[in-house]
Write a protein that holds these residues in place. Structure first.
Motif, mmCIF file in Angstrom:
data_model
loop_
_atom_site.group_PDB
_atom_site.id
_atom_site.type_symbol
_atom_site.label_atom_id
_atom_site.label_comp_id
_atom_site.label_asym_id
_atom_site.label_seq_id
_atom_site.Cartn_x
_atom_site.Cartn_y
_atom_site.Cartn_z
ATOM 1 N N GLY A 203 11.249 47.030 96.573
ATOM 2 C CA GLY A 203 10.069 47.892 96.550
ATOM 3 C C GLY A 203 10.408 49.350 96.320
ATOM 4 O O GLY A 203 9.671 50.071 95.628
ATOM 5 N N THR A 204 11.515 49.826 96.895
ATOM 6 C CA THR A 204 11.910 51.220 96.669
ATOM 7 C C THR A 204 12.324 51.478 95.225
ATOM 8 O O THR A 204 12.333 52.631 94.783
ATOM 9 N N GLN A 205 12.653 50.429 94.491
ATOM 10 C CA GLN A 205 13.046 50.563 93.091
ATOM 11 C C GLN A 205 11.928 50.169 92.136
ATOM 12 O O GLN A 205 12.168 50.023 90.927
ATOM 13 N N ASP A 206 10.713 49.974 92.674
ATOM 14 C CA ASP A 206 9.547 49.577 91.868
ATOM 15 C C ASP A 206 9.811 48.273 91.114
ATOM 16 O O ASP A 206 9.336 48.077 89.991
ATOM 17 N N ARG A 207 10.553 47.369 91.749
ATOM 18 C CA ARG A 207 10.838 46.078 91.127
ATOM 19 C C ARG A 207 10.325 44.925 91.965
ATOM 20 O O ARG A 207 10.650 43.770 91.689
ATOM 21 N N PHE A 208 9.519 45.219 92.976
ATOM 22 C CA PHE A 208 9.095 44.158 93.883
ATOM 23 C C PHE A 208 8.047 43.270 93.237
ATOM 24 O O PHE A 208 7.134 43.737 92.552
ATOM 25 N N SER A 209 8.193 41.990 93.459
ATOM 26 C CA SER A 209 7.194 40.999 93.075
ATOM 27 C C SER A 209 7.402 39.773 93.951
ATOM 28 O O SER A 209 8.538 39.466 94.326
#
Length: 283
Positions: free
Chosen positions: A145-151
């Motif tokens: 999530g901190t890397q904007d890659r969460f799914s």
């Protein structure tokens, strides 16, 4: 007087007066409904027999499940591995991070039965591996999530990959123990417990990576990798090599060397998997 232009007589008022009138005593009427349908149902002997038969079947089914559940799920054994307390958890975590200071690695027994983990820090447990695995998945989601890659799909892939590697480890070790013909009291649940301790170091490495970047990640993960290697060596050698000594196998014998190599391989695989399952979570 009636209207001369009206073709039919108006009888609506007569009907309305008669509609609300009380029905005559001799007229037909509907039978009164029973005040308690449940009482009438229970009064039926056939229904009572059916209910009694159903209750007996349910009791027999429960008894059958209670007797045979241990064949599929070793509930009694699982209770042993979750018999922990706060003091045990604290000591065990300290042992995982600092195994170099620990001296006595023997598991304590009471009448040929190992004591509960809360009484012996050397005993394996499933509480710490289970909680560490769940925390690892949550920390992985935080890192993504901190890397904007969460799914959700990526988080599920992370969890399923960790479980798949754990399953492959257990199967590979069991096959190796069978091929090397090691007679040991090391059970499958013991293997899951020992192999699950590596998630503790993985959590520490990822958290330090989130706080201090790559440098913090490599420093903490490196320390945890060395610690888990030492921990596995000192733990498994008592489970595998001690049985060889009890059987009278020479220390420098071929079979004993294979057991030593197996112990080293299992311990060396832990740092590799710790890095493989965490390096992509820190950027």
């Amino acid at each position: 007087m009636a209207d001369p232009h009206q073709l039919f007589d108006d009888t609506s008022s007569a009907h309305s007066r008669g509609y609300g009138a009380q029905r005559a005593p001799g007229s037909l009427s509907y039978p009164a409904a029973s005040a308690s349908p449940q009482a009438a149902f229970l009064a039926d002997p056939v229904s009572n027999m059916a209910m009694a038969y159903g209750s007996s079947l349910a009791a027999q089914g429960k008894e059958l499940v209670d007797k045979n559940i241990d064949r599929f799920i070793p509930v009694t054994k699982l209770k042993y591995y979750f018999a922990v307390d706060t003091m045990y958890v604290g000591k065990k975590l300290g042992l995982l991070f600092f195994p170099y200071l620990h001296q006595d690695w023997e598991v304590q027994y009471q009448q040929d039965t190992p004591v509960a983990p809360r009484f012996d820090v050397n005993a394996p447990d499933l509480y710490i591996p289970a909680m560490a695995f769940i925390t690892y998945v949550l920390v992985a989601g935080l890192a993504l999530g901190t890397q904007d890659r969460f799914s959700p799909d990526l988080l599920g892939l992370q969890a399923s990959s960790a479980l798949a590697w754990l399953t492959l480890e257990v199967l590979a070790i069991l096959l190796s123990l069978y091929l090397v013909t090691v007679n040991t009291d090391l059970t499958t649940i013991d293997l899951v417990a020992f192999l699950g301790y590596k998630y503790v170091g993985m959590i520490g490495g990822v958290l330090m990576g989130l706080l201090f970047g790559r440098i913090g990640y490599y420093l903490v993960l490196g320390w945890c990798c060395v610690s888990i290697f030492v921990f596995m060596i000192r733990t498994l050698r008592l489970k595998i090599l001690a049985e060889a000594a009890a059987e009278g196998v020479p220390v420098r014998g071929a079979r004993n060397q294979l057991r030593m190599y197996l112990t080293m391989a299992v311990a060396a695989a832990q740092p590799l998997l710790m890095y493989w399952l965490t390096f992509h979570l820190v950027r």
